[in-house]
Scaffold this motif. Structure first.
Motif, PDB file in Angstrom:
ATOM      1  N   SER A   1       0.607  -1.158  -0.008  1.00  0.00           N
ATOM      2  CA  SER A   1      -0.058   0.020  -0.135  1.00  0.00           C
ATOM      3  C   SER A   1       0.826   1.281  -0.015  1.00  0.00           C
ATOM      4  CB  SER A   1      -1.000  -0.089   1.186  1.00  0.00           C
ATOM      5  OG  SER A   1      -1.857  -1.169   1.280  1.00  0.00           O
ATOM      6  N   ALA A   2       1.825   1.392   0.679  1.00  0.00           N
ATOM      7  CA  ALA A   2       2.649   2.453   0.811  1.00  0.00           C
ATOM      8  C   ALA A   2       3.639   2.566  -0.534  1.00  0.00           C
ATOM      9  CB  ALA A   2       3.603   2.325   2.030  1.00  0.00           C
ATOM     10  N   ALA A   3       3.969   1.274  -1.112  1.00  0.00           N
ATOM     11  CA  ALA A   3       4.555   1.581  -2.276  1.00  0.00           C
ATOM     12  C   ALA A   3       3.719   1.973  -3.343  1.00  0.00           C
ATOM     13  CB  ALA A   3       5.243  -0.040  -2.641  1.00  0.00           C
ATOM     14  N   SER A   4       2.594   1.582  -3.371  1.00  0.00           N
ATOM     15  CA  SER A   4       1.548   2.050  -4.325  1.00  0.00           C
ATOM     16  C   SER A   4       1.233   3.570  -4.204  1.00  0.00           C
ATOM     17  CB  SER A   4       0.260   1.484  -4.144  1.00  0.00           C
ATOM     18  OG  SER A   4       0.161   0.107  -4.254  1.00  0.00           O
ATOM     19  N   VAL A   5       1.246   4.069  -3.040  1.00  0.00           N
ATOM     20  CA  VAL A   5       1.060   5.448  -2.942  1.00  0.00           C
ATOM     21  C   VAL A   5       2.410   6.259  -3.323  1.00  0.00           C
ATOM     22  CG1 VAL A   5       0.962   7.289  -1.255  1.00  0.00           C
ATOM     23  CG2 VAL A   5      -0.651   5.329  -1.024  1.00  0.00           C
ATOM     24  N   ALA A   6       3.539   5.673  -3.139  1.00  0.00           N
ATOM     25  CA  ALA A   6       4.742   6.320  -3.415  1.00  0.00           C
ATOM     26  C   ALA A   6       5.034   6.415  -4.976  1.00  0.00           C
ATOM     27  CB  ALA A   6       5.970   5.523  -2.932  1.00  0.00           C
ATOM     28  N   ALA A   7       4.556   5.502  -5.584  1.00  0.00           N
ATOM     29  CA  ALA A   7       4.627   5.249  -6.942  1.00  0.00           C
ATOM     30  C   ALA A   7       3.928   6.125  -7.757  1.00  0.00           C
ATOM     31  CB  ALA A   7       4.107   3.539  -7.406  1.00  0.00           C
ATOM     32  N   PHE A   8       2.513   6.238  -7.072  1.00  0.00           N
ATOM     33  CA  PHE A   8       1.510   7.320  -7.711  1.00  0.00           C
ATOM     34  C   PHE A   8       2.344   8.604  -7.563  1.00  0.00           C
ATOM     35  CE2 PHE A   8      -1.368  10.737  -7.077  1.00  0.00           C
ATOM     36  CZ  PHE A   8      -2.243  10.653  -7.837  1.00  0.00           C
ATOM     37  N   PHE A   9       2.771   9.257  -6.564  1.00  0.00           N
ATOM     38  CA  PHE A   9       3.260  10.340  -6.274  1.00  0.00           C
ATOM     39  C   PHE A   9       4.613  10.506  -7.182  1.00  0.00           C
ATOM     40  CE2 PHE A   9       0.778  10.575  -2.672  1.00  0.00           C
ATOM     41  CZ  PHE A   9      -0.254  11.971  -2.984  1.00  0.00           C
ATOM     42  N   ILE A  10       5.255   9.394  -7.136  1.00  0.00           N
ATOM     43  CA  ILE A  10       6.754   9.597  -8.054  1.00  0.00           C
ATOM     44  C   ILE A  10       6.233   9.654  -9.510  1.00  0.00           C
ATOM     45  CG2 ILE A  10       8.832   8.304  -9.010  1.00  0.00           C
ATOM     46  CD1 ILE A  10       8.620   7.095  -5.917  1.00  0.00           C
ATOM     47  N   GLY A  11       5.164   9.183 -10.117  1.00  0.00           N
ATOM     48  CA  GLY A  11       5.010   9.229 -11.358  1.00  0.00           C
ATOM     49  C   GLY A  11       4.235  10.296 -11.833  1.00  0.00           C
ATOM     50  N   VAL A  12       3.315  10.880 -10.898  1.00  0.00           N
ATOM     51  CA  VAL A  12       2.128  11.953 -11.254  1.00  0.00           C
ATOM     52  C   VAL A  12       2.875  13.454 -10.925  1.00  0.00           C
ATOM     53  CG1 VAL A  12       0.399  13.117 -10.404  1.00  0.00           C
ATOM     54  CG2 VAL A  12       0.311  10.736 -10.754  1.00  0.00           C
ATOM     55  N   THR A  13       3.655  13.564  -9.981  1.00  0.00           N
ATOM     56  CA  THR A  13       4.248  14.772  -9.529  1.00  0.00           C
ATOM     57  C   THR A  13       5.002  15.695 -10.346  1.00  0.00           C
ATOM     58  OG1 THR A  13       3.949  14.176  -7.212  1.00  0.00           O
ATOM     59  CG2 THR A  13       5.373  16.028  -7.593  1.00  0.00           C
ATOM     60  N   PRO A  14       6.189  15.129 -10.855  1.00  0.00           N
ATOM     61  CA  PRO A  14       6.970  15.820 -11.895  1.00  0.00           C
ATOM     62  C   PRO A  14       6.092  16.219 -13.366  1.00  0.00           C
ATOM     63  CG  PRO A  14       7.832  13.761 -11.717  1.00  0.00           C
ATOM     64  CD  PRO A  14       6.648  13.951 -10.756  1.00  0.00           C
ATOM     65  N   VAL A  15       5.175  15.223 -13.449  1.00  0.00           N
ATOM     66  CA  VAL A  15       4.546  15.439 -14.701  1.00  0.00           C
ATOM     67  C   VAL A  15       3.452  16.427 -14.809  1.00  0.00           C
ATOM     68  CG1 VAL A  15       3.538  14.362 -16.606  1.00  0.00           C
ATOM     69  CG2 VAL A  15       5.397  13.359 -15.732  1.00  0.00           C
ATOM     70  N   MET A  16       2.553  16.294 -13.844  1.00  0.00           N
ATOM     71  CA  MET A  16       1.293  17.182 -13.609  1.00  0.00           C
ATOM     72  C   MET A  16       1.772  18.437 -12.819  1.00  0.00           C
ATOM     73  SD  MET A  16      -0.536  15.275 -15.306  1.00  0.00           S
ATOM     74  CE  MET A  16      -2.032  16.097 -15.007  1.00  0.00           C
ATOM     75  N   HIS A  17       2.775  18.757 -12.170  1.00  0.00           N
ATOM     76  CA  HIS A  17       2.821  19.819 -11.540  1.00  0.00           C
ATOM     77  C   HIS A  17       4.430  20.169 -11.650  1.00  0.00           C
ATOM     78  CE1 HIS A  17      -0.898  19.152  -9.877  1.00  0.00           C
ATOM     79  NE2 HIS A  17      -0.471  17.920  -9.252  1.00  0.00           N
ATOM     80  N   ASP A  18       4.711  20.564 -13.036  1.00  0.00           N
ATOM     81  CA  ASP A  18       6.078  21.023 -13.451  1.00  0.00           C
ATOM     82  C   ASP A  18       6.070  22.582 -13.423  1.00  0.00           C
ATOM     83  OD1 ASP A  18       4.037  21.106 -15.491  1.00  0.00           O
ATOM     84  OD2 ASP A  18       5.315  20.805 -17.109  1.00  0.00           O
ATOM     85  N   PHE A  19       6.201  22.995 -12.287  1.00  0.00           N
ATOM     86  CA  PHE A  19       5.831  24.560 -12.145  1.00  0.00           C
ATOM     87  C   PHE A  19       7.158  25.284 -12.580  1.00  0.00           C
ATOM     88  CE2 PHE A  19       8.735  22.661  -8.832  1.00  0.00           C
ATOM     89  CZ  PHE A  19       9.951  23.578  -8.830  1.00  0.00           C
ATOM     90  N   TRP A  20       8.353  24.509 -12.934  1.00  0.00           N
ATOM     91  CA  TRP A  20       9.222  24.968 -13.754  1.00  0.00           C
ATOM     92  C   TRP A  20       8.937  25.482 -15.249  1.00  0.00           C
ATOM     93  CZ3 TRP A  20       8.955  20.287 -11.611  1.00  0.00           C
ATOM     94  CH2 TRP A  20       9.143  19.241 -12.497  1.00  0.00           C
ATOM     95  N   ALA A  21       8.049  24.789 -15.849  1.00  0.00           N
ATOM     96  CA  ALA A  21       7.531  24.784 -17.390  1.00  0.00           C
ATOM     97  C   ALA A  21       6.197  25.818 -17.202  1.00  0.00           C
ATOM     98  CB  ALA A  21       7.544  23.455 -17.965  1.00  0.00           C
ATOM     99  N   ALA A  22       5.703  25.950 -16.016  1.00  0.00           N
ATOM    100  CA  ALA A  22       4.558  26.799 -16.104  1.00  0.00           C
ATOM    101  C   ALA A  22       4.683  28.364 -16.234  1.00  0.00           C
ATOM    102  CB  ALA A  22       3.958  26.450 -14.811  1.00  0.00           C
ATOM    103  N   ASP A  23       3.654  28.729 -16.932  1.00  0.00           N
ATOM    104  CA  ASP A  23       3.862  30.524 -17.146  1.00  0.00           C
ATOM    105  C   ASP A  23       3.727  31.149 -15.652  1.00  0.00           C
ATOM    106  OD1 ASP A  23       1.047  30.427 -16.367  1.00  0.00           O
ATOM    107  OD2 ASP A  23       0.375  30.372 -18.518  1.00  0.00           O
ATOM    108  N   ASP A  24       3.850  32.172 -15.579  1.00  0.00           N
ATOM    109  CA  ASP A  24       3.792  33.026 -14.421  1.00  0.00           C
ATOM    110  C   ASP A  24       2.658  32.922 -13.694  1.00  0.00           C
ATOM    111  OD1 ASP A  24       6.510  33.841 -14.741  1.00  0.00           O
ATOM    112  OD2 ASP A  24       6.082  35.798 -15.708  1.00  0.00           O
ATOM    113  N   GLU A  25       1.529  32.912 -14.382  1.00  0.00           N
ATOM    114  CA  GLU A  25       0.271  33.034 -13.862  1.00  0.00           C
ATOM    115  C   GLU A  25       0.064  31.580 -13.041  1.00  0.00           C
ATOM    116  OE1 GLU A  25      -4.408  32.886 -15.440  1.00  0.00           O
ATOM    117  OE2 GLU A  25      -3.153  34.354 -16.249  1.00  0.00           O
TER     118      GLU A  25
END
Length: 130
Positions: A77-101
């Motif tokens: 269960s903990a590994a599943s949660v970790a896998a979710f965040f490892i896979g999703v976070t850098p792709v869906m919340h790529d703040f470095w590529a987002a516009d200023d807004e």
């Protein structure tokens, strides 16, 4: 350590697991409530096979969250949660590529996910020692 200390630790551990796991499960259910919107957002972010990967990732989070809350297959269960965040976070919340807004909101989401990933890793480590 007294018997009271052990009970308090056990009660706080239970409370932490329930809060963490049920919170993750609710996040996953919210994904399913607006699955078309989540898929569209992932597709806009360039996620391959978004129509399949978004429901699969949400299921991973739901199963992991429920497992954490109920302590069923706790390492998996903990590994599943970790896998979710490892896979999703850098792709869906790529703040470095987002516009200023959008940068501030994406950074906040990135940091929140990073924090939840840290908790999942800590739960995994704890279960590995048991």
């Amino acid at each position: 350590m007294s018997e009271t200390d052990t009970v308090d630790t056990s009660a706080s551990s239970l409370a932490g697991r329930l809060l963490f796991g049920s919170g993750l499960a609710v996040l996953a259910l919210r994904n399913f409530e607006d699955i078309d919107g989540r898929i569209a957002y992932a597709d806009a972010k360039g996620v391959p096979f978004a129509e399949k990967s978004v429901p699969a990732a949400s299921a991973l989070l739901l199963g992991g969250g429920l497992g954490m809350a109920t302590r069923k297959l706790p390492k998996l269960s903990a590994a599943s949660v970790a896998a979710f965040f490892i896979g999703v976070t850098p792709v869906m919340h790529d703040f470095w590529a987002a516009d200023d807004e959008a940068r501030g909101e994406e950074l906040t989401s990135f940091l929140q996910n990073l924090t939840l990933l840290g908790a999942a890793i800590a739960f995994f480590q704890r279960e590995s020692q048991n």
